[in-house]
Design an enzyme around this catalytic site. Sequence first.
Site, short mmCIF file in Angstrom:
data_model
loop_
_atom_site.label_atom_id
_atom_site.label_comp_id
_atom_site.label_asym_id
_atom_site.label_seq_id
_atom_site.Cartn_x
_atom_site.Cartn_y
_atom_site.Cartn_z
N PHE A 22 11.66 14.62 10.72
CA PHE A 22 10.44 13.80 10.86
C PHE A 22 10.58 12.86 12.05
O PHE A 22 9.66 12.68 12.84
CB PHE A 22 10.24 12.92 9.63
N ASP A 42 -2.43 15.36 15.42
CA ASP A 42 -1.71 16.28 16.31
C ASP A 42 -2.26 17.67 16.07
O ASP A 42 -2.44 18.07 14.92
CB ASP A 42 -0.21 16.27 15.99
N GLU A 73 1.20 5.49 0.61
CA GLU A 73 0.59 6.66 1.25
C GLU A 73 1.04 7.94 0.53
O GLU A 73 2.22 8.09 0.20
CB GLU A 73 1.01 6.69 2.72
N HIS A 93 3.61 -0.99 3.89
CA HIS A 93 2.93 0.29 3.61
C HIS A 93 4.02 1.35 3.44
O HIS A 93 4.75 1.64 4.39
CB HIS A 93 2.01 0.64 4.79
N SER A 110 0.87 -1.19 0.00
CA SER A 110 0.00 0.00 0.00
C SER A 110 0.90 1.23 0.00
O SER A 110 2.03 1.17 0.49
CB SER A 110 -0.95 -0.01 1.19
P1 FAD Z 1 -3.88 7.62 19.65
O1 FAD Z 1 -3.99 6.17 19.35
O2 FAD Z 1 -5.09 8.30 20.19
O3 FAD Z 1 -2.67 7.79 20.69
C1 FAD Z 1 -2.12 9.06 20.95
C2 FAD Z 1 -1.44 9.06 22.33
O4 FAD Z 1 -2.44 9.00 23.35
C3 FAD Z 1 -0.52 7.86 22.58
O5 FAD Z 1 0.55 8.30 23.36
C4 FAD Z 1 -1.40 6.90 23.37
O6 FAD Z 1 -0.65 6.03 24.20
C5 FAD Z 1 -2.24 7.87 24.18
N1 FAD Z 1 -3.59 7.36 24.51
C6 FAD Z 1 -4.42 6.70 23.69
N2 FAD Z 1 -5.58 6.42 24.33
C7 FAD Z 1 -5.45 6.93 25.58
C8 FAD Z 1 -6.30 6.97 26.71
N3 FAD Z 1 -7.53 6.42 26.69
N4 FAD Z 1 -5.86 7.58 27.84
C9 FAD Z 1 -4.61 8.13 27.89
N5 FAD Z 1 -3.76 8.12 26.82
C10 FAD Z 1 -4.19 7.53 25.70
N6 FAD Z 1 -1.27 12.53 11.47
C11 FAD Z 1 -2.05 13.42 10.80
O7 FAD Z 1 -2.25 14.55 11.29
N7 FAD Z 1 -2.60 13.12 9.58
C12 FAD Z 1 -2.43 11.90 9.02
O8 FAD Z 1 -2.95 11.66 7.93
C13 FAD Z 1 -1.64 10.93 9.70
N8 FAD Z 1 -1.46 9.69 9.20
C14 FAD Z 1 -0.76 8.76 9.92
C15 FAD Z 1 -0.66 7.45 9.44
C16 FAD Z 1 0.05 6.48 10.14
C17 FAD Z 1 0.11 5.09 9.60
C18 FAD Z 1 0.69 6.82 11.37
C19 FAD Z 1 1.49 5.81 12.13
C20 FAD Z 1 0.59 8.12 11.86
C21 FAD Z 1 -0.14 9.09 11.17
N9 FAD Z 1 -0.30 10.40 11.65
C22 FAD Z 1 -1.05 11.31 10.96
C23 FAD Z 1 0.33 10.80 12.90
C24 FAD Z 1 -0.61 10.63 14.10
O9 FAD Z 1 -1.74 11.44 13.95
C25 FAD Z 1 0.16 11.03 15.36
O10 FAD Z 1 1.15 10.08 15.64
C26 FAD Z 1 -0.69 11.32 16.59
O11 FAD Z 1 0.16 11.94 17.56
C27 FAD Z 1 -1.30 10.10 17.24
O12 FAD Z 1 -2.34 9.58 16.52
P2 FAD Z 1 -2.93 8.14 16.91
O13 FAD Z 1 -4.10 7.92 16.08
O14 FAD Z 1 -1.88 7.12 16.94
O15 FAD Z 1 -3.39 8.47 18.43
#
Ligand code: FAD
Length: 276
Positions: free
Chosen positions: A207, A100, A9, A257, A7
């Site tokens: 990055f 973020d 991105e 990916h 895949s």
């Molecule tokens: P989460 O899974 O919500 O985790 C974020 C943090 O919160 C972690 O430290 C976790 O341990 C903590 N956490 C989770 N749940 C809880 C809870 N219930 N209580 C306390 N702490 C908790 N960013 C963008 O802006 N746009 C994109 O298109 C994008 N694409 C991405 C694609 C991939 C494959 C990856 C790996 C990252 C991507 N990112 C993107 C970056 C991502 O948005 C950031 O890494 C962001 O900081 C975390 O997103 P997440 O969905 O992993 O968050």
Amino acid sequence: MNPIELSFEFFPPKTQEGIDKLRATRAELVSLKPKFVSVTFGAGGSTQQGTLDTVIDMAKEGLEAAPHLSCIGSSKESLRAILGEYRAHGIRHIVALRGDLPSGMGAFGELRYASELVSFIRAEFGDWFWIEVAGYPEYHPQARSPRHDLENFARKVKAGANSAITQYFFNADAYFRFVDDARQLGVDVPIVPGIMPITNFSQLMRFSEMCGAEVPRWIARRLESFGDDRESIRAFGLDVVTDLCRRLVDAKVPGLHFYTLNAAASTRAICDRLGV
Ligand code: FAD
């Protein structure tokens, strides 16, 4: 070489030149027959239209196109509207993230974590979407502890994700350990490694600093030693990342990916060398 699901991105381009470049990149990569392509999303909706337009453009070419969607800084109402628009366009695959907050943007929005976004999508749209979530073999930079991060990852999958894509890494053992630990917590969905081709030293270090991925010292020192010699950076990067992918493929990972950064050459070269 075993068949491996690929895949790719991309990010939504902002200019006509960027749109043309992405079309050329795509044209070069489609011959590798990716399972799907994905398009990033700026937190708070900053690329909302661009992500939608890019995904629709790709879907028109017959590609399975998955938009990323982040919940931070957004209301449920706006997320519902975006998801509804994807459904109306027949898009069934999505990458659900927290995202973020851009600096200067204060409000967290109604959903704080990706697990809440996954639950929201399932509650509002049932099984319409195939949901991918993000995983962090070297742990998310804001994680309270590795264990807590793993538990949050498992929570997010159990909220209804079908599959996961990892942050990029250059240390295969971190990935293997992450997968083993996740399995111990009952995560049984595919965890596809995210692959970052190396083309630019300063960009890679920037990055990696932001996303908490480690560039091992031996790689960083070698890249640094090439200075402005982009050809040597590219050649060394190609060797390192191809070796990493070969190890992953040999271990029968569910797919690769690629973070293409909208450029085809390195991804293409790695896949050619792997024979996929
Ligand atoms: P989460 O899974 O919500 O985790 C974020 C943090 O919160 C972690 O430290 C976790 O341990 C903590 N956490 C989770 N749940 C809880 C809870 N219930 N209580 C306390 N702490 C908790 N960013 C963008 O802006 N746009 C994109 O298109 C994008 N694409 C991405 C694609 C991939 C494959 C990856 C790996 C990252 C991507 N990112 C993107 C970056 C991502 O948005 C950031 O890494 C962001 O900081 C975390 O997103 P997440 O969905 O992993 O968050």
